[in-house]
Design an enzyme around this catalytic site. Sequence first.
Site: not given
Ligand code: MN
Length: 371
Positions: A84, A86, A91, A100, A157, A159, A191, A195, A198, A202, A211, A215, A302, A316
Amino acid sequence: MFVAGDGPARVGWRAGDAILDLANAGLGDVFAAHELNPFLALGRNAWEDAIGRIESHLVSGRGPVLPLDDVELTLPFRVADYVDFYSSLEHASNLGRLFRPDADPLLPNWRHLPVGYHGRAGTVVVSGTPVVRPCGQSLSPGADRPEFGPSRRLDIELELGFVVGVGSRRGEPVPVDDFADHVFGVVLVNDWSARDIQAWEYQPLGPFLGKSFATSVSAWVTPLALLAEGRVEAPPQEPEPLPYLAGGRDWGLDVELEVELNGAVVSRGNARGLYWTMPQQLAHATVNGASVRTGDLMASGTISGAERGSEGSLIELTGNGAEPLQLPDGTARTFLEDGDEVVLRGRAGSAELGEVRGRVLPAVCRPGAER
Ligand code: MN
């Protein structure tokens, strides 16, 4: 792939609400297989030849044709490895700001390489498969230690993934320009992402249990050959990537996308804005000498647009849960609740991609798992 009655899985070609039963259409022994992989391995000339013969077979009104409603759809190919990426700038920026808040949303590597991780091929499921809410560790805001329980922030997600047909040899990177010799087609991908799990797990090695529980992919692989009218120039890249990633910019895909939650459309977007294209992703994934093989699935990450309402995830769409979505049935959502059903849809010109449907089932946290 589909199953009719008690029989084994058969290869089919979808035409609207009907399926041409390729196993019994006299179009080649390769379609007698119970998965698409032997056909995928044949390569570009065989793919294009078969598509031409299938289309003229259908034009001449020959069958056998089955109604879509009469069959059960199954995973169209045996998933070999799953990666996967990014690749959406919007996104990655949105999530960077959420995860962050005090730092630059894009990490320094993001504009130089398609960031990705290896996912779990064995839990890729076909559209229609229910998804059980995962259990795991999370750290509540202000808490000093994690707790174990059902995810409270289950998300989606949206995708687009590509499916490798012809593998590559170890030690021989796949150049950007060889993409269409290796890749048969695309699928829509959900996906599913927990959260809370994650966010706690992560760093520093990336997504893992948040995750890997499921899927979902569409039951139909849309051949690249049918996406020709959807190909557009991808957005400009700044700075220019390193030479092995140069090119592949004519593989922007004008695929209109939609996310439906409990029957209401909650997001509308398009894949054409993706910063990294599929040929760049494949070139990057093999530049270190890693090989790919028939059935490899590589998803975009995503797909989010710049406008409100074009984001491909609930985190989001709801500003990390601060602005709930109001649904027409009078309820509101931040993250998914048990019983919710999500459907992803995509269309490239006249080619409609197979939908990805999935309903959330309540968590079953195994007794003792928290000890
Ligand atoms: Mn993903």
